[in-house]
Design a protein around this motif. Structure first.
Motif, PDB file in Angstrom:
ATOM      1  N   ALA A  52       0.834  -1.206   0.000  1.00 17.85           N
ATOM      2  CA  ALA A  52       0.000   0.000   0.000  1.00 17.85           C
ATOM      3  C   ALA A  52       0.868   1.256   0.000  1.00 17.85           C
ATOM      4  CB  ALA A  52      -0.930  -0.007   1.211  1.00 17.85           C
ATOM      5  N   GLN A  53       1.919   1.250   0.790  1.00 16.54           N
ATOM      6  CA  GLN A  53       2.820   2.406   0.859  1.00 16.54           C
ATOM      7  C   GLN A  53       3.524   2.636  -0.473  1.00 16.54           C
ATOM      8  OE1 GLN A  53       5.473   2.336   4.228  1.00 16.54           O
ATOM      9  NE2 GLN A  53       6.719   3.997   3.414  1.00 16.54           N
ATOM     10  N   LEU A  54       3.873   1.554  -1.150  1.00 11.71           N
ATOM     11  CA  LEU A  54       4.590   1.654  -2.419  1.00 11.71           C
ATOM     12  C   LEU A  54       3.665   1.811  -3.625  1.00 11.71           C
ATOM     13  CD1 LEU A  54       7.184  -1.138  -1.664  1.00 11.71           C
ATOM     14  CD2 LEU A  54       7.732   1.288  -2.029  1.00 11.71           C
ATOM     15  N   GLY A  55       2.365   1.624  -3.399  1.00 12.35           N
ATOM     16  CA  GLY A  55       1.419   1.701  -4.505  1.00 12.35           C
ATOM     17  C   GLY A  55       1.509   0.500  -5.432  1.00 12.35           C
ATOM     18  N   MET A  56       1.779  -0.668  -4.848  1.00 11.34           N
ATOM     19  CA  MET A  56       1.921  -1.912  -5.608  1.00 11.34           C
ATOM     20  C   MET A  56       0.861  -2.909  -5.147  1.00 11.34           C
ATOM     21  SD  MET A  56       6.064  -2.442  -5.293  1.00 11.34           S
ATOM     22  CE  MET A  56       6.191  -3.805  -6.426  1.00 11.34           C
ATOM     23  N   HIS A  57       0.550  -3.866  -6.005  1.00 11.67           N
ATOM     24  CA  HIS A  57      -0.329  -4.966  -5.596  1.00 11.67           C
ATOM     25  C   HIS A  57       0.488  -5.875  -4.681  1.00 11.67           C
ATOM     26  CE1 HIS A  57      -2.797  -8.595  -5.814  1.00 11.67           C
ATOM     27  NE2 HIS A  57      -3.798  -7.757  -6.104  1.00 11.67           N
ATOM     28  N   HIS A  58      -0.155  -6.407  -3.642  1.00  8.94           N
ATOM     29  CA  HIS A  58       0.588  -7.207  -2.662  1.00  8.94           C
ATOM     30  C   HIS A  58       1.240  -8.447  -3.274  1.00  8.94           C
ATOM     31  CE1 HIS A  58      -3.276  -9.315  -2.480  1.00  8.94           C
ATOM     32  NE2 HIS A  58      -2.572 -10.358  -2.082  1.00  8.94           N
ATOM     33  N   SER A  59       0.617  -9.060  -4.274  1.00 11.56           N
ATOM     34  CA  SER A  59       1.234 -10.248  -4.874  1.00 11.56           C
ATOM     35  C   SER A  59       2.468  -9.868  -5.698  1.00 11.56           C
ATOM     36  CB  SER A  59       0.227 -11.017  -5.723  1.00 11.56           C
ATOM     37  OG  SER A  59      -0.236 -10.228  -6.794  1.00 11.56           O
ATOM     38  N   THR A  60       2.438  -8.697  -6.293  1.00 14.89           N
ATOM     39  CA  THR A  60       3.619  -8.198  -7.026  1.00 14.89           C
ATOM     40  C   THR A  60       4.757  -7.949  -6.047  1.00 14.89           C
ATOM     41  OG1 THR A  60       2.202  -7.170  -8.685  1.00 14.89           O
ATOM     42  CG2 THR A  60       4.474  -6.360  -8.543  1.00 14.89           C
ATOM     43  N   LEU A  61       4.427  -7.340  -4.918  1.00 12.65           N
ATOM     44  CA  LEU A  61       5.450  -7.071  -3.914  1.00 12.65           C
ATOM     45  C   LEU A  61       5.966  -8.361  -3.290  1.00 12.65           C
ATOM     46  CD1 LEU A  61       7.202  -5.067  -2.476  1.00 12.65           C
ATOM     47  CD2 LEU A  61       5.377  -4.743  -0.805  1.00 12.65           C
ATOM     48  N   GLN A  62       5.088  -9.342  -3.115  1.00 10.29           N
ATOM     49  CA  GLN A  62       5.523 -10.636  -2.585  1.00 10.29           C
ATOM     50  C   GLN A  62       6.577 -11.260  -3.503  1.00 10.29           C
ATOM     51  OE1 GLN A  62       4.754 -12.212   0.391  1.00 10.29           O
ATOM     52  NE2 GLN A  62       6.362 -13.632  -0.226  1.00 10.29           N
ATOM     53  N   ALA A  63       6.344 -11.189  -4.801  1.00 15.99           N
ATOM     54  CA  ALA A  63       7.319 -11.713  -5.767  1.00 15.99           C
ATOM     55  C   ALA A  63       8.617 -10.919  -5.710  1.00 15.99           C
ATOM     56  CB  ALA A  63       6.731 -11.693  -7.177  1.00 15.99           C
ATOM     57  N   ARG A  64       8.509  -9.613  -5.553  1.00 17.24           N
ATOM     58  CA  ARG A  64       9.702  -8.756  -5.458  1.00 17.24           C
ATOM     59  C   ARG A  64      10.465  -9.064  -4.172  1.00 17.24           C
ATOM     60  NH1 ARG A  64      13.565  -7.450  -7.380  1.00 17.24           N
ATOM     61  NH2 ARG A  64      14.455  -5.396  -7.230  1.00 17.24           N
ATOM     62  N   HIS A  65       9.746  -9.315  -3.088  1.00  9.78           N
ATOM     63  CA  HIS A  65      10.360  -9.688  -1.824  1.00  9.78           C
ATOM     64  C   HIS A  65      11.169 -10.977  -1.981  1.00  9.78           C
ATOM     65  CE1 HIS A  65       9.867 -12.094   2.008  1.00  9.78           C
ATOM     66  NE2 HIS A  65      10.719 -11.164   2.352  1.00  9.78           N
ATOM     67  N   GLU A  66      10.582 -11.960  -2.639  1.00 10.03           N
ATOM     68  CA  GLU A  66      11.272 -13.233  -2.856  1.00 10.03           C
ATOM     69  C   GLU A  66      12.524 -13.036  -3.703  1.00 10.03           C
ATOM     70  OE1 GLU A  66       8.172 -15.742  -4.412  1.00 10.03           O
ATOM     71  OE2 GLU A  66       7.067 -15.672  -2.516  1.00 10.03           O
ATOM     72  N   ALA A  67      12.437 -12.208  -4.733  1.00  6.48           N
ATOM     73  CA  ALA A  67      13.605 -11.937  -5.587  1.00  6.48           C
ATOM     74  C   ALA A  67      14.696 -11.204  -4.802  1.00  6.48           C
ATOM     75  CB  ALA A  67      13.189 -11.125  -6.812  1.00  6.48           C
ATOM     76  N   LEU A  68      14.308 -10.221  -4.006  1.00  6.08           N
ATOM     77  CA  LEU A  68      15.287  -9.506  -3.190  1.00  6.08           C
ATOM     78  C   LEU A  68      15.932 -10.425  -2.164  1.00  6.08           C
ATOM     79  CD1 LEU A  68      13.458  -6.097  -2.690  1.00  6.08           C
ATOM     80  CD2 LEU A  68      15.723  -6.409  -3.716  1.00  6.08           C
ATOM     81  N   SER A  69      15.152 -11.321  -1.570  1.00  6.72           N
ATOM     82  CA  SER A  69      15.708 -12.271  -0.597  1.00  6.72           C
ATOM     83  C   SER A  69      16.773 -13.152  -1.248  1.00  6.72           C
ATOM     84  CB  SER A  69      14.597 -13.142   0.004  1.00  6.72           C
ATOM     85  OG  SER A  69      13.733 -12.370   0.797  1.00  6.72           O
ATOM     86  N   ARG A  70      16.503 -13.596  -2.464  1.00  2.00           N
ATOM     87  CA  ARG A  70      17.510 -14.407  -3.192  1.00  2.00           C
ATOM     88  C   ARG A  70      18.752 -13.573  -3.478  1.00  2.00           C
ATOM     89  NH1 ARG A  70      12.888 -16.133  -5.750  1.00  2.00           N
ATOM     90  NH2 ARG A  70      13.231 -14.726  -7.509  1.00  2.00           N
ATOM     91  N   GLU A  71      18.557 -12.338  -3.914  1.00  2.00           N
ATOM     92  CA  GLU A  71      19.692 -11.469  -4.247  1.00  2.00           C
ATOM     93  C   GLU A  71      20.533 -11.140  -3.015  1.00  2.00           C
ATOM     94  OE1 GLU A  71      20.514  -7.316  -6.699  1.00  2.00           O
ATOM     95  OE2 GLU A  71      18.481  -8.089  -6.535  1.00  2.00           O
ATOM     96  N   LEU A  72      19.869 -10.883  -1.894  1.00  2.00           N
ATOM     97  CA  LEU A  72      20.578 -10.543  -0.654  1.00  2.00           C
ATOM     98  C   LEU A  72      21.224 -11.760  -0.004  1.00  2.00           C
ATOM     99  CD1 LEU A  72      17.868  -8.224   0.942  1.00  2.00           C
ATOM    100  CD2 LEU A  72      20.047  -7.488  -0.050  1.00  2.00           C
ATOM    101  N   GLY A  73      20.593 -12.913  -0.160  1.00  2.00           N
ATOM    102  CA  GLY A  73      21.073 -14.113   0.510  1.00  2.00           C
ATOM    103  C   GLY A  73      20.448 -14.300   1.883  1.00  2.00           C
ATOM    104  N   TYR A  74      19.439 -13.505   2.196  1.00  2.00           N
ATOM    105  CA  TYR A  74      18.706 -13.607   3.456  1.00  2.00           C
ATOM    106  C   TYR A  74      17.350 -12.938   3.284  1.00  2.00           C
ATOM    107  CZ  TYR A  74      20.331  -8.763   4.162  1.00  2.00           C
ATOM    108  OH  TYR A  74      20.603  -7.425   4.008  1.00  2.00           O
ATOM    109  N   ASP A  75      16.429 -13.270   4.188  1.00  2.00           N
ATOM    110  CA  ASP A  75      15.096 -12.679   4.151  1.00  2.00           C
ATOM    111  C   ASP A  75      15.103 -11.399   4.993  1.00  2.00           C
ATOM    112  OD1 ASP A  75      12.422 -11.926   4.398  1.00  2.00           O
ATOM    113  OD2 ASP A  75      11.711 -13.957   4.814  1.00  2.00           O
ATOM    114  N   PRO A  76      14.944 -10.242   4.354  1.00  2.43           N
ATOM    115  CA  PRO A  76      15.025  -8.983   5.092  1.00  2.43           C
ATOM    116  C   PRO A  76      13.826  -8.704   5.996  1.00  2.43           C
ATOM    117  CG  PRO A  76      14.377  -8.553   2.833  1.00  2.43           C
ATOM    118  CD  PRO A  76      14.693 -10.023   2.930  1.00  2.43           C
TER     119      PRO A  76
END
Length: 109
Positions: A52-76
């Motif tokens: 909501a804060q980012l103006g994104m659909h939650h499922s889109t952000l969920q996918a982005r979260h998963e991609a960022l977690s892979r890139e970082l090597g940890y779940d932020p």
């Protein structure tokens, strides 16, 4: 004042901006939008609140979260991940505290 940093002062003292930790280099490589999404993910109470804060659909952000977690090597979004993110972001800012944007970090290009 240095005393305002508390235990972070110890972290700052051992930081070598010429040989930053992998977590710092990974954050430095993020584009501006990914860095913004990551910060909101870390700070928000939930994926839905962050979306909501980012103006994104939650499922889109969920996918982005998963991609960022892979890139970082940890779940932020975990307690440990939030601390790890905060430490890396702090050290990244130390790399060039006068820069108003995301500082260049050795070994990121």
């Amino acid at each position: 004042m240095a005393t305002d940093l508390g235990a972070l002062l110890m972290l700052a003292r051992v930081h070598d901006p010429q040989a930053p930790h992998d977590d710092v280099r990974t954050l430095a490589r993020l584009d501006t939008r990914s860095a913004q999404v990551l910060q909101v993910l870390v700070e928000a109470d939930s994926i839905r609140a962050a979306a909501a804060q980012l103006g994104m659909h939650h499922s889109t952000l969920q996918a982005r979260h998963e991609a960022l977690s892979r890139e970082l090597g940890y779940d932020p979004r975990t307690a440990q991940g939030k601390v790890r993110y905060a430490a890396a972001e702090f050290l990244l800012r130390l790399t060039d505290p006068h820069d108003t944007g995301r500082p260049a970090c050795p070994g990121t290009t």
